[in-house]
Scaffold this active site. Structure first.
Site, PDB file in Angstrom:
ATOM      1  N   CYS A   1     -12.644 -25.220  14.220  1.00  0.00           N
ATOM      2  CA  CYS A   1     -11.374 -24.690  13.705  1.00  0.00           C
ATOM      3  C   CYS A   1     -10.259 -25.742  13.772  1.00  0.00           C
ATOM      4  O   CYS A   1     -10.160 -26.489  14.736  1.00  0.00           O
ATOM      5  CB  CYS A   1     -10.968 -23.454  14.498  1.00  0.00           C
ATOM      6  SG  CYS A   1      -9.476 -22.673  13.862  1.00  0.00           S
TER       7      CYS A   1
ATOM      8  N   HIS B   1      -5.061 -18.221  15.477  1.00  0.00           N
ATOM      9  CA  HIS B   1      -6.457 -18.654  15.362  1.00  0.00           C
ATOM     10  C   HIS B   1      -7.274 -17.690  14.493  1.00  0.00           C
ATOM     11  O   HIS B   1      -8.013 -18.125  13.593  1.00  0.00           O
ATOM     12  CB  HIS B   1      -7.110 -18.792  16.745  1.00  0.00           C
ATOM     13  CG  HIS B   1      -8.585 -18.963  16.628  1.00  0.00           C
ATOM     14  ND1 HIS B   1      -9.159 -20.167  16.271  1.00  0.00           N
ATOM     15  CD2 HIS B   1      -9.600 -18.060  16.705  1.00  0.00           C
ATOM     16  CE1 HIS B   1     -10.477 -19.995  16.165  1.00  0.00           C
ATOM     17  NE2 HIS B   1     -10.758 -18.735  16.419  1.00  0.00           N
TER      18      HIS B   1
ATOM     19  N   ASP C   1       0.871  -1.162   0.000  1.00  0.00           N
ATOM     20  CA  ASP C   1       0.000   0.000   0.000  1.00  0.00           C
ATOM     21  C   ASP C   1       0.915   1.221   0.000  1.00  0.00           C
ATOM     22  O   ASP C   1       1.964   1.207   0.652  1.00  0.00           O
ATOM     23  CB  ASP C   1      -0.856  -0.041   1.274  1.00  0.00           C
ATOM     24  CG  ASP C   1      -1.840   1.104   1.332  1.00  0.00           C
ATOM     25  OD1 ASP C   1      -1.910   1.891   0.363  1.00  0.00           O
ATOM     26  OD2 ASP C   1      -2.539   1.205   2.354  1.00  0.00           O
TER      27      ASP C   1
HETATM   28 ZN   LIG Z   1      -8.387 -22.066  15.795  1.00  0.00          ZN
END
Ligand SMILES: [Zn+2]
Length: 345
Positions: A283, A314, A85
């Site tokens: 997940c 995560h 950017d």
């Molecule tokens: Zn995770």
């Protein structure tokens, strides 16, 4: 190279560069200073990140000669694609800098320097970026119409000086439909690889933002990639994908992770108070495969650095899983709104 492979209003595409192919819609973690905060490059890669976005002006101001000696990929050991950017907007907020008709004026090593549109492209090329973003004039919100007229004039003028086959134009116009359309019409005549929708997600009402995205994508050539800058939250990404946006970048998931908020299939979790054995049953990231929520929240309350790192891992995986499911739903002509339940949005 960019190619649309499926389209039903929303689009699935393929972006090729630096020897790899990446499917869109895609989310780019932000690596402002040449690092995704707290992570090793291979950790981000393992959780599905393939493209990152770096702030060119930041590197120019702080260690330009060193970076150019290595090239950005080698310097930070990132094997994926790098977007840079131009960095004008963030810099004006952070450093003593100001914008003029000629570019961004700031102080480097005590003396005043001007970052012109041409200089911005030159710096990004020297860094070894795969995709370059033009310098634009993005006014801070709230703004008046007069300020946005000026921003559009400057951005059109600067776009003419920033063309190139791997360059993204940036479209301004605030929340004014006619100014957005004017900016698009002028910039469409020029030679760019893709279009970035700028000046949104900076405090304006959400419905205005989504309306501006919708009128922009409707008026852009179909075959070129569209990047919505600084967006953002999972719900905003889903809305913008419906309107045909292909690429997103935001510090949102990584910054939130460092401040103790993780995104899960059962909603946001505040690590300060969280309890339980499972972080996110849906997940498959390194953190969820190895640790309990009890341990992660304990580390966070103890202010241990590992908490930031595990939470960042995560949240990056969460965003990439969301993008994978978005692409799958588009291909199946499915319902993108059902992902909101699936992803706890
Ligand atoms: Zn995770």
């Amino acid at each position: 190279m960019f190619k649309i492979i499926y389209e039903n209003g929303a689009r699935v595409g393929v972006l090729k560069a630096h020897g790899i192919s990446v499917e869109t819609p895609v989310f780019l973690p932000v690596a402002t200073k040449g690092v995704i905060k707290t992570l090793l490059p291979e950790e981000a890669w393992r959780e599905g990140a393939r493209i990152i976005i770096v702030n060119a002006l930041h590197l120019y101001m702080h260690s330009f000669e060193t970076v150019t000696k290595y090239g950005l990929h080698d310097f930070m050991k990132w094997k994926g694609i790098i977007f840079t950017d131009s960095g004008g907007f963030q810099s004006i907020k952070k450093f003593p800098a100001r914008v003029s008709d000629e570019g961004i004026i700031f102080k480097k090593d005590g003396s005043e320097e001007i970052f012109t549109p041409e200089k911005s492209i030159e710096v990004q090329k020297a860094l070894g970026s795969d995709f370059i973003f033009m310098l634009d004039d993005c006014p801070s919100y709230p703004y008046g119409r007069k300020r946005v007229i000026k921003s559009v004039e400057r951005t059109i003028k600067w776009a003419k000086l920033s063309q190139g086959e791997r360059n993204f134009a940036i479209l301004q116009g605030g929340i004014y439909e006619d100014l957005r359309l004017k900016c698009i019409e002028e910039i469409k005549k020029l030679n760019f690889f893709g279009y970035a929708i700028g000046g949104l997600s900076i405090g304006e009402p959400k419905e205005k933002m989504h309306h501006m995205v919708a009128i922009t994508t409707k008026n852009l050539p179909k075959e070129k990639p569209r990047h919505l800058m600084g967006v953002g939250s999972p719900e905003d990404i889903i809305e913008a994908v419906k309107n045909g946006v292909d690429i997103f970048d935001s510090a949102f998931p990584t910054r939130n992770a460092r401040h103790g908020t993780i995104y899960t299939s059962r909603g946001k979790i505040n690590l300060k108070k969280a309890k339980g054995s499972v972080i996110d049953e849906e997940c498959d990231c390194y953190t969820c495969r190895n640790f309990s929520l009890d341990y992660l929240s304990y580390l966070y309350r103890e202010k241990e650095m590992l908490a930031m790192r595990l939470a960042t891992i995560h949240n990056i995986r969460y965003m990439n899983r969301l993008m994978e499911r978005i692409r799958e739903e588009i291909r199946n002509d499915g319902n993108l709104d059902k992902l909101k339940t699936e992803f706890g949005i």
